[in-house]
Design a protein around this motif. Structure first.
Motif, PDB file in Angstrom:
ATOM      1  N   GLY A   1      18.009   6.291 -24.327  1.00 53.28           N
ATOM      2  CA  GLY A   1      18.858   7.453 -24.539  1.00 53.28           C
ATOM      3  C   GLY A   1      20.281   7.167 -24.098  1.00 53.28           C
ATOM      4  O   GLY A   1      20.853   6.125 -24.429  1.00 53.28           O
ATOM      5  N   GLU A   2      20.871   8.111 -23.355  1.00 55.20           N
ATOM      6  CA  GLU A   2      22.208   7.895 -22.791  1.00 55.20           C
ATOM      7  C   GLU A   2      22.200   6.631 -21.928  1.00 55.20           C
ATOM      8  O   GLU A   2      21.190   6.248 -21.346  1.00 55.20           O
ATOM      9  CB  GLU A   2      22.619   9.095 -21.918  1.00 55.20           C
ATOM     10  N   ASP A   3      23.361   5.973 -21.858  1.00 54.78           N
ATOM     11  CA  ASP A   3      23.473   4.789 -21.013  1.00 54.78           C
ATOM     12  C   ASP A   3      23.085   5.138 -19.585  1.00 54.78           C
ATOM     13  O   ASP A   3      23.551   6.155 -19.037  1.00 54.78           O
ATOM     14  CB  ASP A   3      24.899   4.250 -21.041  1.00 54.78           C
TER      15      ASP A   3
ATOM     16  N   PHE B   1      11.908  16.828 -19.149  1.00 62.20           N
ATOM     17  CA  PHE B   1      12.890  17.501 -18.288  1.00 62.20           C
ATOM     18  C   PHE B   1      13.520  16.559 -17.257  1.00 62.20           C
ATOM     19  O   PHE B   1      13.899  16.984 -16.171  1.00 62.20           O
ATOM     20  CB  PHE B   1      12.264  18.712 -17.577  1.00 62.20           C
ATOM     21  N   PHE B   2      13.638  15.274 -17.602  1.00 59.15           N
ATOM     22  CA  PHE B   2      14.317  14.349 -16.687  1.00 59.15           C
ATOM     23  C   PHE B   2      15.763  14.788 -16.507  1.00 59.15           C
ATOM     24  O   PHE B   2      16.490  15.003 -17.476  1.00 59.15           O
ATOM     25  CB  PHE B   2      14.277  12.920 -17.216  1.00 59.15           C
TER      26      PHE B   2
ATOM     27  N   ALA C   1      21.344  20.601 -17.195  1.00 59.63           N
ATOM     28  CA  ALA C   1      20.383  21.613 -17.626  1.00 59.63           C
ATOM     29  C   ALA C   1      19.028  20.970 -17.915  1.00 59.63           C
ATOM     30  O   ALA C   1      18.963  19.865 -18.460  1.00 59.63           O
ATOM     31  CB  ALA C   1      20.893  22.318 -18.883  1.00 59.63           C
ATOM     32  N   PRO C   2      17.927  21.647 -17.555  1.00 59.87           N
ATOM     33  CA  PRO C   2      16.606  21.112 -17.903  1.00 59.87           C
ATOM     34  C   PRO C   2      16.433  21.053 -19.420  1.00 59.87           C
ATOM     35  O   PRO C   2      16.658  22.038 -20.114  1.00 59.87           O
ATOM     36  CB  PRO C   2      15.639  22.100 -17.246  1.00 59.87           C
ATOM     37  N   ASN C   3      16.051  19.887 -19.902  1.00 63.55           N
ATOM     38  CA  ASN C   3      15.985  19.639 -21.346  1.00 63.55           C
ATOM     39  C   ASN C   3      14.673  18.916 -21.643  1.00 63.55           C
ATOM     40  O   ASN C   3      14.478  17.776 -21.207  1.00 63.55           O
ATOM     41  CB  ASN C   3      17.181  18.781 -21.769  1.00 63.55           C
ATOM     42  N   PRO C   4      13.750  19.526 -22.376  1.00 68.89           N
ATOM     43  CA  PRO C   4      12.453  18.882 -22.621  1.00 68.89           C
ATOM     44  C   PRO C   4      12.549  17.588 -23.414  1.00 68.89           C
ATOM     45  O   PRO C   4      11.625  16.765 -23.371  1.00 68.89           O
ATOM     46  CB  PRO C   4      11.657  19.941 -23.387  1.00 68.89           C
ATOM     47  N   ASP C   5      13.667  17.370 -24.130  1.00 72.68           N
ATOM     48  CA  ASP C   5      13.829  16.137 -24.895  1.00 72.68           C
ATOM     49  C   ASP C   5      14.339  14.985 -24.043  1.00 72.68           C
ATOM     50  O   ASP C   5      14.376  13.836 -24.511  1.00 72.68           O
ATOM     51  CB  ASP C   5      14.784  16.366 -26.062  1.00 72.68           C
TER      52      ASP C   5
ATOM     53  N   TRP D   1      17.160   9.532 -21.676  1.00 71.74           N
ATOM     54  CA  TRP D   1      17.996  10.501 -20.957  1.00 71.74           C
ATOM     55  C   TRP D   1      18.940  11.173 -21.953  1.00 71.74           C
ATOM     56  O   TRP D   1      19.662  10.492 -22.688  1.00 71.74           O
ATOM     57  CB  TRP D   1      18.792   9.792 -19.873  1.00 71.74           C
ATOM     58  N   ARG D   2      18.925  12.509 -21.965  1.00 74.41           N
ATOM     59  CA  ARG D   2      19.759  13.254 -22.905  1.00 74.41           C
ATOM     60  C   ARG D   2      20.516  14.369 -22.186  1.00 74.41           C
ATOM     61  O   ARG D   2      19.956  15.088 -21.367  1.00 74.41           O
ATOM     62  CB  ARG D   2      18.914  13.855 -24.020  1.00 74.41           C
TER      63      ARG D   2
END
Length: 624
Positions: free
Chosen positions: A65-67, A249-250, A380-384, A405-406
């Motif tokens: 995902g994100e760096d 939710f990482f 923010a908690p994000n399920p993706d 990570w998003r």
């Protein structure tokens, strides 16, 4: 007592009341709580007593995902865990962090701030602050010139600094080593968590890289292996994931440059925010957050920032900082390396307390530094945003992980509003104005990392939310006590439980929650069996010499530290963690079928978990 699976020939099976997986701040905290209530504990640690490259490699994985930092280097595998290089920042989560916020999807904790309050008080005391935290008013009373910001818009938060950097290392845990009901087993990497047909956990299996193995039977089990390893073990063993929530939710505390202050009162702002201060001998630093009312009004997160002297975003990194960062990140976090960097931090602190804000003020006047807005954001908690299993396995057969990570638009908008509001307040007070960072403006915004803003430019190495708590199994992996939904005797401890992250560094809350989880496990044991297992007779175990890999500190590293210190002293102090590269045994006689009973509240299965038929696949681990 301390045993080592890498070097010692141990009995193949061990019996205890509670088996804790992971000897970091969370696992140590749960162990101490249970021992204080008369329970027996086996504490399994994947690593040894110091950094070892082969052991660290067990944590390698892929970022998709994100760096992000290399996963192998994003946490430490030895006794004490990542807190072995902890920067000592302590802060409580704010009351709003526990609340259900209708503008923050998936927010809300299953416990209130008031529920955690007594555990916070104990955690503060354990970390050297028996009086609790010093707030902004205490800093002002001590003479720190904090600006009078409009409380309807902005709040002033504080960090307290625990200056005992080695609080969770093996040397600092003599109480656990000497306790007759505590057995520490190092180099014991859990590869399997076995469950009965009724879903009670019966035992865990651990291995060392030398090929030795051990099976631990217990009444209750606690996963305390961190925000990446906790979901990894649950996913690899197909536990707790009926609703596909394990690993989701990482969250991190992402870092960024939010802009800069221009035409401002440089001296006052640097003195207020750019370094810690002494309040009655205690080290305290201030930060800026949106007020709870402003968060609700503008529908933003509880993010934070400070003002600090940093090179302009378009600059080339100081040669001293390049040498400092490059050599630091190439130095293994061994005992010798950690000792050098703790010495460096103390030296930097000494310089800061005596030379700042003069040093960054002069560099700013010479054009070398901006008054930068250093952001440490709530995500923010994000399920993706999630941890998943990879197809590759580690040398012990456990699937490695991928981290996707998003970040979201809400994360970015929250930083933008905070920077705008701070600029409004500076203009009202006649202290300057804010020029927003370009990445916060316009449409199609993406989070932007800035290597010049911090020696840890991506985030705080905080792994949060991957086994989140919730009252309902449809909303979270664990319940309000940290118990995995659907498994009566399996618990989780650590920041992977947090449903939201706030701005606060997680260690203090990890310690507080560990105490609460320890109480919950002890309470269930008390209700199931009022009397603990029989007290073992103390025994003296001869000392064992364990060969350790020796590391040398290169002369140019020490030279770079001295060369860069005056330029980057503030950056050596701005992180939660440093050194990251980019008693007697209990009775372990186990009968063929252990006779302890399943926890009394085990709804799914009333039969003894140790005697039930377990799900044992042909391979060492089931594959998800």
């Amino acid at each position: 007592m301390h045993l080592d699976l890498q070097f010692d020939d141990l009995p193949a099976t061990r019996l205890t009341e509670v088996c804790i997986i992971g000897a970091g701040a969370a696992g140590i905290g749960v162990a101490r709580r249970l021992l204080a209530q008369g329970r027996s504990v086996v504490l399994l640690e994947s690593g040894g007593l110091d950094y070892e490259p082969d052991t660290a490699d067990l944590g390698a994985g892929r970022n998709v995902g994100e760096d992000y930092y290399d996963l192998e280097d994003s946490r430490l595998r030895f006794f004490g865990g990542t807190t072995a290089i902890w920067g000592g920042r302590c802060a409580e989560l704010d009351p709003i962090d526990f609340e259900r916020r209708d503008w923050v999807p998936h927010s809300g904790w299953p416990i209130s701030r008031e529920t955690l309050e007594p555990y916070y008080r104990e955690a503060w005391s354990e970390l050297g602050f028996p009086q609790g935290p010093d707030g902004a008013q205490a800093m002002k009373a001590a003479g720190v010139p904090l600006p009078d910001l409009d409380p309807a818009r902005l709040s002033l938060g504080t960090w307290q600094f625990d200056e005992r950097f080695n609080r969770f290392t093996f040397d600092a845990c003599a109480d656990l080593r000497a306790h007759p009901r505590c057995t520490i087993i190092t180099h014991a990497t859990v590869t399997r968590i076995a469950a009965s047909e009724g879903r009670a956990i019966t035992h865990v299996e651990a291995k060392s890289l030398s090929g030795r193995g051990i099976r631990v039977h217990a009444r209750h089990f606690v996963l305390a292996a961190g925000g990446l390893e906790n979901p990894r073990l649950l996913l690899a063993n197909r536990l707790g994931n009926d609703r596909d929530l394990v690993g989701r939710f990482f969250m991190e505390h992402p870092h960024a440059r939010g802009g800069r202050v221009v035409d401002g009162d440089t001296w006052a702002l640097l003195k207020a925010f750019a370094r810690p201060h002494r309040v009655d001998g205690r080290k305290v630093a201030a930060l800026i957050t949106p007020s709870a009312a402003r968060q609700a009004e503008r529908r933003i997160l509880n993010t934070s920032m400070i003002v600090a002297g940093r090179q302009p975003a378009s600059a080339h990194q100081f040669i001293g900082m390049r040498a400092y960062s490059g050599l630091k990140h190439k130095t293994p976090p061994t005992r010798a390396g950690r000792g050098l960097w703790m010495l460096t931090k103390r030296a930097a602190s000494f310089v800061q307390e005596r030379a700042d804000p003069l040093r960054p003020w002069l560099l700013h006047k010479m054009g070398g530094l901006d008054l930068a807005l250093l952001v440490r954001a709530e995500q923010a908690p994000n399920p993706d945003s999630r941890v998943q299993l990879d197809t590759e396995t580690d040398p012990l057969g456990v699937p490695r992980i991928t981290l996707d990570w998003r970040l979201t638009e809400l994360d970015i908008e929250s930083v933008a509003v905070l920077a705008q509001d701070f600029g409004h307040e500076l203009e009202r007070l006649g202290m300057g104005r804010v020029e927003m960072a370009e990445w916060l403006l316009g449409s199609g915004r993406r989070w932007r990392t800035d290597p010049l803003i911090s020696s840890h430019p991506i985030g705080g190495y905080h792994h949060i939310g991957t086994t989140r708590m919730a009252d309902s199994p449809a909303q979270g992996v664990c319940d309000a006590e940290g118990r995995v939904h659907g498994h009566a005797n399996l618990y989780v401890a650590g920041s992977s439980l947090f449903p939201t992250s706030g701005w606060a560094n997680p260690t203090l809350t990890i310690v507080a929650l560990a105490k609460r989880t320890g109480d919950a496990v002890a309470d269930r044991l008390n209700r199931a069996q009022p009397q603990p297992l029989r007290e073992p007779q103390p025994a003296v175990r001869p000392a064992r010499a364990v060969s350790a890999r020796r590391w040398s500190i290169r002369p140019e590293l020490a030279a770079a530290v001295i060369f860069g210190l005056m330029l980057v002293g503030d950056q050596t102090m701005d992180n939660e963690f440093d050194m990251f590269p980019d008693a007697a045994p209990i009775d372990d006689t186990v009968p063929a079928a252990p006779t302890f009973q399943t926890p009394d509240d085990q709804e799914e299965d009333d039969e003894d978990p140790a005697t039930k038929q377990t799900r044992e696949p042909d391979s060492p681990l089931p594959r998800a």
